[in-house]
Design an enzyme around this catalytic site. Structure first.
Site, PDB file in Angstrom:
ATOM      1  N   ASP A  34      39.859 -60.531  43.321  1.00  0.00           N
ATOM      2  CA  ASP A  34      38.404 -60.463  43.440  1.00  0.00           C
ATOM      3  C   ASP A  34      37.936 -59.022  43.613  1.00  0.00           C
ATOM      4  O   ASP A  34      36.921 -58.622  43.057  1.00  0.00           O
ATOM      5  CB  ASP A  34      37.932 -61.285  44.650  1.00  0.00           C
ATOM      6  CG  ASP A  34      38.079 -62.774  44.394  1.00  0.00           C
ATOM      7  OD1 ASP A  34      38.584 -63.132  43.305  1.00  0.00           O
ATOM      8  OD2 ASP A  34      37.701 -63.562  45.275  1.00  0.00           O
ATOM      9  N   GLU A  49      39.381 -56.265  42.598  1.00  0.00           N
ATOM     10  CA  GLU A  49      39.474 -55.516  41.338  1.00  0.00           C
ATOM     11  C   GLU A  49      38.291 -55.866  40.429  1.00  0.00           C
ATOM     12  O   GLU A  49      37.699 -55.015  39.782  1.00  0.00           O
ATOM     13  CB  GLU A  49      40.786 -55.844  40.613  1.00  0.00           C
ATOM     14  CG  GLU A  49      42.000 -55.143  41.206  1.00  0.00           C
ATOM     15  CD  GLU A  49      43.304 -55.686  40.641  1.00  0.00           C
ATOM     16  OE1 GLU A  49      44.035 -54.916  40.022  1.00  0.00           O
ATOM     17  OE2 GLU A  49      43.575 -56.891  40.824  1.00  0.00           O
ATOM     18  N   TYR A  50      37.956 -57.174  40.444  1.00  0.00           N
ATOM     19  CA  TYR A  50      36.831 -57.609  39.622  1.00  0.00           C
ATOM     20  C   TYR A  50      35.526 -56.968  40.114  1.00  0.00           C
ATOM     21  O   TYR A  50      34.743 -56.434  39.328  1.00  0.00           O
ATOM     22  CB  TYR A  50      36.718 -59.133  39.648  1.00  0.00           C
ATOM     23  CG  TYR A  50      35.477 -59.629  38.963  1.00  0.00           C
ATOM     24  CD1 TYR A  50      35.438 -59.774  37.576  1.00  0.00           C
ATOM     25  CD2 TYR A  50      34.316 -59.892  39.692  1.00  0.00           C
ATOM     26  CE1 TYR A  50      34.285 -60.176  36.936  1.00  0.00           C
ATOM     27  CE2 TYR A  50      33.155 -60.290  39.054  1.00  0.00           C
ATOM     28  CZ  TYR A  50      33.142 -60.437  37.676  1.00  0.00           C
ATOM     29  OH  TYR A  50      31.997 -60.824  37.045  1.00  0.00           O
ATOM     30  N   ASP A  51      35.326 -56.995  41.438  1.00  0.00           N
ATOM     31  CA  ASP A  51      34.108 -56.402  41.998  1.00  0.00           C
ATOM     32  C   ASP A  51      33.989 -54.931  41.623  1.00  0.00           C
ATOM     33  O   ASP A  51      32.898 -54.430  41.350  1.00  0.00           O
ATOM     34  CB  ASP A  51      34.094 -56.533  43.531  1.00  0.00           C
ATOM     35  CG  ASP A  51      33.905 -57.980  43.958  1.00  0.00           C
ATOM     36  OD1 ASP A  51      33.478 -58.787  43.101  1.00  0.00           O
ATOM     37  OD2 ASP A  51      34.199 -58.306  45.123  1.00  0.00           O
ATOM     38  N   LEU A  81      21.657 -92.727  28.092  1.00  0.00           N
ATOM     39  CA  LEU A  81      22.786 -93.571  27.696  1.00  0.00           C
ATOM     40  C   LEU A  81      22.571 -94.980  28.227  1.00  0.00           C
ATOM     41  O   LEU A  81      22.007 -95.161  29.306  1.00  0.00           O
ATOM     42  CB  LEU A  81      24.085 -93.041  28.300  1.00  0.00           C
ATOM     43  CG  LEU A  81      24.683 -91.758  27.735  1.00  0.00           C
ATOM     44  CD1 LEU A  81      25.877 -91.332  28.573  1.00  0.00           C
ATOM     45  CD2 LEU A  81      25.104 -91.953  26.280  1.00  0.00           C
ATOM     46  N   LYS A  85      31.708 -88.794  33.287  1.00  0.00           N
ATOM     47  CA  LYS A  85      30.253 -88.711  33.339  1.00  0.00           C
ATOM     48  C   LYS A  85      29.901 -87.930  34.606  1.00  0.00           C
ATOM     49  O   LYS A  85      30.048 -88.441  35.719  1.00  0.00           O
ATOM     50  CB  LYS A  85      29.645 -90.110  33.382  1.00  0.00           C
ATOM     51  CG  LYS A  85      28.135 -90.122  33.344  1.00  0.00           C
ATOM     52  CD  LYS A  85      27.648 -91.547  33.153  1.00  0.00           C
ATOM     53  CE  LYS A  85      26.157 -91.658  33.020  1.00  0.00           C
ATOM     54  NZ  LYS A  85      25.373 -90.969  33.995  1.00  0.00           N
ATOM     55  N   CYS A  87       9.269 -96.586  71.038  1.00  0.00           N
ATOM     56  CA  CYS A  87       9.056 -96.288  72.444  1.00  0.00           C
ATOM     57  C   CYS A  87       7.660 -95.670  72.527  1.00  0.00           C
ATOM     58  O   CYS A  87       7.400 -94.655  71.880  1.00  0.00           O
ATOM     59  CB  CYS A  87      10.104 -95.309  72.959  1.00  0.00           C
ATOM     60  SG  CYS A  87       9.661 -94.653  74.577  1.00  0.00           S
ATOM     61  N   CYS A 121       8.710 -89.578  76.720  1.00  0.00           N
ATOM     62  CA  CYS A 121      10.094 -90.062  76.771  1.00  0.00           C
ATOM     63  C   CYS A 121      11.018 -88.895  76.437  1.00  0.00           C
ATOM     64  O   CYS A 121      10.817 -88.204  75.438  1.00  0.00           O
ATOM     65  CB  CYS A 121      10.269 -91.190  75.762  1.00  0.00           C
ATOM     66  SG  CYS A 121      11.987 -91.599  75.432  1.00  0.00           S
TER      67      CYS A 121
HETATM   68  S1  IVH Z   1      26.259 -87.696  26.402  1.00  0.00           S
HETATM   69  C1  IVH Z   1      23.317 -88.593  23.242  1.00  0.00           C
HETATM   70  N1  IVH Z   1      28.227 -86.944  27.993  1.00  0.00           N
HETATM   71  O1  IVH Z   1      24.491 -88.820  31.744  1.00  0.00           O
HETATM   72  C2  IVH Z   1      24.261 -88.143  24.282  1.00  0.00           C
HETATM   73  N2  IVH Z   1      26.136 -87.401  28.958  1.00  0.00           N
HETATM   74  O2  IVH Z   1      23.090 -91.373  31.992  1.00  0.00           O
HETATM   75  C3  IVH Z   1      23.803 -88.491  25.629  1.00  0.00           C
HETATM   76  N3  IVH Z   1      26.065 -87.076  31.387  1.00  0.00           N
HETATM   77  O3  IVH Z   1      21.485 -87.805  30.237  1.00  0.00           O
HETATM   78  C4  IVH Z   1      24.554 -87.910  26.726  1.00  0.00           C
HETATM   79  N4  IVH Z   1      28.144 -86.426  31.627  1.00  0.00           N
HETATM   80  O4  IVH Z   1      22.799 -86.071  31.624  1.00  0.00           O
HETATM   81  C5  IVH Z   1      26.939 -87.309  27.906  1.00  0.00           C
HETATM   82  N5  IVH Z   1      30.050 -86.284  29.259  1.00  0.00           N
HETATM   83  C6  IVH Z   1      28.771 -86.629  29.181  1.00  0.00           C
HETATM   84  C7  IVH Z   1      27.961 -86.692  30.311  1.00  0.00           C
HETATM   85  C8  IVH Z   1      26.629 -87.085  30.160  1.00  0.00           C
HETATM   86  C9  IVH Z   1      27.014 -86.669  32.242  1.00  0.00           C
HETATM   87  C10 IVH Z   1      24.688 -87.433  31.759  1.00  0.00           C
HETATM   88  C11 IVH Z   1      23.635 -86.873  30.835  1.00  0.00           C
HETATM   89  C12 IVH Z   1      22.861 -88.055  30.348  1.00  0.00           C
HETATM   90  C13 IVH Z   1      23.151 -89.063  31.416  1.00  0.00           C
HETATM   91  C14 IVH Z   1      22.929 -90.475  30.938  1.00  0.00           C
END
Ligand code: IVH
Length: 673
Positions: free
Chosen positions: A35, A37-39, A85, A120, A429, A434
């Site tokens: 870190d 060195e990076y700084d 989704l 997700k 109460c 209190c």
């Molecule tokens: S694809 C058309 N991939 O989940 C494609 N979404 O509940 C739509 N999300 O609005 C999304 N990880 O914010 C996709 N690997 C992933 C994801 C992801 C999280 C979120 C995203 C979306 C929401 C839907």
């Protein structure tokens, strides 16, 4: 200095070096230098840029938190909608989704479809656009069609490149801004210490951080971004599959989640979902399911989308994390407003990375409905939020407890008879003195957003109460240094500091004092409105419910609570004693005294050609103005757009100045300078 001087060359070399080390550190998790060195590299570049400001470029890695605070977040339209989704909650539902998909694809569906499987991430979706390889804008999902421009905040994300390794004509990637769990806990700890409300989950914390108007504040919360889609590319060919797109993004140095996997056939997808579910607690970010996408872009197109979500992708949501444990005790706590809330103390049990040892039961009714008592085994559940809830009792204690918990009739702290208002489920109460109420009230009074008395935390308040050194807020202003210094963990110096802090709080403006009093339903915003309407506290004390309701946004319930508060002689006396103690309660009008917006009320009507209603409102409120929904004599200006109707007519009849969008912009422009 000539353009090709050694110093200039060094600047370029440093930029390349810094970007590559950032990528190794933040994207690949594989740093090759320390870190410090990076700084040193960053320091060297900053020094050179300071000496030669003409060499600074927008894509320099030093420009991460360069931007100044902005007044509002402009709304931008997405080139193509950011869809949501559809969810599935079991492998069974996932199979049904695949069957529907197959029907949609007809004979174009191969025997075994290929899918891209991804975690997700529970965060905030974001679109990021690069033009000729330079990061030009980042926009939140918003309603899917238009979102807020958050480029300045996004530039604070350490894993995100400002410049791609090659100048691709145009690239839009989409992904998830999120807060690593460790960072989330750190922020909440800090907020707790400062007396601020904590975030329920990392998603809320990330959403708040990315929308902050001051990028320096955003930078304090170490956000991160996983790219989950290449939405558009110009100047290069779009790969044929989603997995290849993710590889392309990764190859460009963008951060793609490493648990992404290509699966052939649904069995492999199911295996992936099971594995991820097992892994979820070992990840350092919150994952609430898997996303399964048809891999071939051609088939994605064929499957198409509904208005809300693509047919070619689906979310497989993990069930809430659950565990069973035993109820060891039931505690009742008395809050600032006297509200009595039960909490179950549990045998500690790990649940999704945290140990749970207590759980709120909200109120008496819930406790009865769930029939929870000592020794019972309960099923607890935690969704994405940190706070768990008791789902149900799975096993009653056998034999039943000798001394079962019974809802108290009297306040467990002061012994007053608990009271319940007609339609309320909460017992309170009623005793304003209190000790439990007083403790919470004092903590609220001293909290950062109220009187902001640093150092007056729980430990100190407890001691002050135990030693009977304070009986109400006004007593704080009569504390003596000697007595304070004699308390546990206090010394002469800390006593002096505390008195200094208390002294400074005498100058807090009226709206903070009103908020600090802890009147029911009166939070910060209402306190601001009240201070504007009654700049002298005496007027507020005398205001009738009718007077109070004349203040915009104050309804009968709030007006009654305020009236009731000031009718109590004890409270009137408190105000008098605060004044005598030197609490001045000056009314500081909204920012920019005398500006075109300060203290003025605007009404928006009709469609403005170049601003959404939210943008216009933000222009006004960020400069100290107020936006009201109806036109009255109190209205200062009406901002009218196309098809303005009755409000415009009323404004004319009341002779209220009428502005168009350009007038508003001009006013705002003047104010900014
Ligand atoms: S694809 C058309 N991939 O989940 C494609 N979404 O509940 C739509 N999300 O609005 C999304 N990880 O914010 C996709 N690997 C992933 C994801 C992801 C999280 C979120 C995203 C979306 C929401 C839907």
């Amino acid at each position: 200095m000539p353009e090709d001087s050694p110093a200039k060359k060094r600047v370029e070399e440093l930029r390349e070096l810094i970007w590559s080390h950032r990528k190794r550190y933040y994207v690949d998790n594989d740093p090759v230098i320390s870190d410090s060195e990076y700084d040193a590299l960053e320091r060297e570049l900053l020094d050179l840029e300071e000496a030669h400001p003409e060499w600074v470029t927008v894509d320099s890695p030093t420009r991460r938190v360069g931007a100044a605070p902005i007044a509002f977040l402009p709304t931008l339209r997405h080139a193509r909608p950011m869809l949501s989704l559809d969810n599935t909650y079991s492998l069974e539902e996932l199979r049904e989704w695949e069957e529907r998909l197959r029907r949609q694809l007809g004979d174009r569906a191969p025997a075994r479809l290929s899918f891209s499987c991804e975690p997700k991430i529970d965060g905030v979706s974001l679109s990021v656009v690069y033009e000729r390889g330079l990061l030009v804008r980042a926009v939140t999902r918003g309603d899917g069609f238009e979102g807020e421009e958050v480029t300045a905040g996004v530039r604070t994300i350490r894993s995100l490149l400002f410049r791609l390794p090659r100048p691709i004509e145009y690239l839009e990637v989409r992904g998830e801004v999120h807060l690593p769990l460790e960072e989330f806990s750190r922020i909440n700890r800090q907020r707790e210490e400062r007396g601020e409300s904590v975030f329920a989950n990392p998603r809320n914390a990330a959403a708040g951080a990315i929308r902050l108007l001051d990028p320096r504040l955003t930078a304090e919360r170490r956000l991160d971004l996983f790219v989950w889609q290449v939405a558009e590319i110009r100047g290069e060919t779009m790969p044929a599959s989603h997995s290849d797109c993710l590889d392309l993004a990764r190859g460009l140095g963008l951060k793609v989640n490493r648990h992404h996997r290509r699966a052939v056939g649904l069995e492999e997808v199911e295996r992936y979902c099971r594995e991820m579910q097992e892994k979820r607690d070992s990840l350092d970010y919150e994952v609430d399911g898997c996303v399964i996408k048809v891999d071939a872009l051609e088939l994605q197109q064929l499957a198409g989308q509904t208005a809300r979500a693509p047919r070619w992708a689906v979310a497989y949501k993990f069930p809430a994390r659950q565990a069973t444990t035993k109820v060891l005790a039931i505690e009742v706590n008395v809050g600032r407003t006297g509200a009595v809330t039960p909490t179950a103390l549990l045998e500690p049990v790990p649940l999704g990375g945290v140990t749970i040892s207590r759980c709120t039961l909200h109120n008496e009714e819930e406790l009865r409905r769930k029939d929870v008592n000592l020794g019972d085994i309960v099923l607890i559940e935690r969704g994405g939020d940190v706070i768990p809830k008791i789902v149900k009792v799975t096993l009653k204690a056998d034999p039943p407890p000798e001394r079962p918990f019974r809802w108290p009739e009297d306040c467990p702290v002061c012994g007053s008879k608990l009271a319940k208002e007609a339609e309320e489920v909460i017992s309170r109460c009623p005793n304003v003195s209190c000790p439990a109420r007083l403790r919470e009230s004092l903590l609220h009074f001293a909290s950062r957003r109220a009187m902001d008395i640093e150092g007056l935390g729980e430990a100190l308040v407890d001691q002050l109460l135990a030693r009977k050194m304070v009986a109400d807020f006004a007593d704080l202003y009569h504390l003596e240094r000697g007595a304070l210094a004699a308390m546990d963990r206090m010394a002469d110096k800390s006593a002096a500091n505390l008195l200094e802090q208390i002294g400074q709080s005498r100058d807090r403006d009226l709206s903070r004092v009103i908020h600090a009093l802890g009147i029911r339903f009166v939070g910060e915003k209402t306190a601001d409105l009240l201070a504007d309407a009654f700049p002298d506290v005496e007027d507020l004390m005398e205001a009738t419910e009718e007077d109070l309701q004349r203040v915009q946004e104050i309804g009968p319930r709030v007006a009654a609570a305020i009236r009731q508060f000031f009718q109590e002689s004890r409270n009137r006396d408190l105000i008098r004693r605060l004044r005598e103690a030197g609490v001045r309660m000056p009314h500081v009008p909204p920012p920019r005294v005398g500006g075109a917006f300060a203290g003025k009320t605007f009404v928006l009507t009709g469609t403005l050609p170049g601003l959404t209603r939210e943008e216009a409102a933000r222009i006004i409120t960020s400069r100290g103005g107020k936006v009201a929904s109806s036109v009255s004599r109190k209205t200062s200006y009406v901002v009218a757009g196309e098809e303005a109707g009755a409000k415009l007519a009323k404004a004319r009849s009341l002779e209220i100045p009428i502005l168009d969008e350009q007038d508003l912009r001009n006013l705002a422009e003047k104010e900014t300078r």
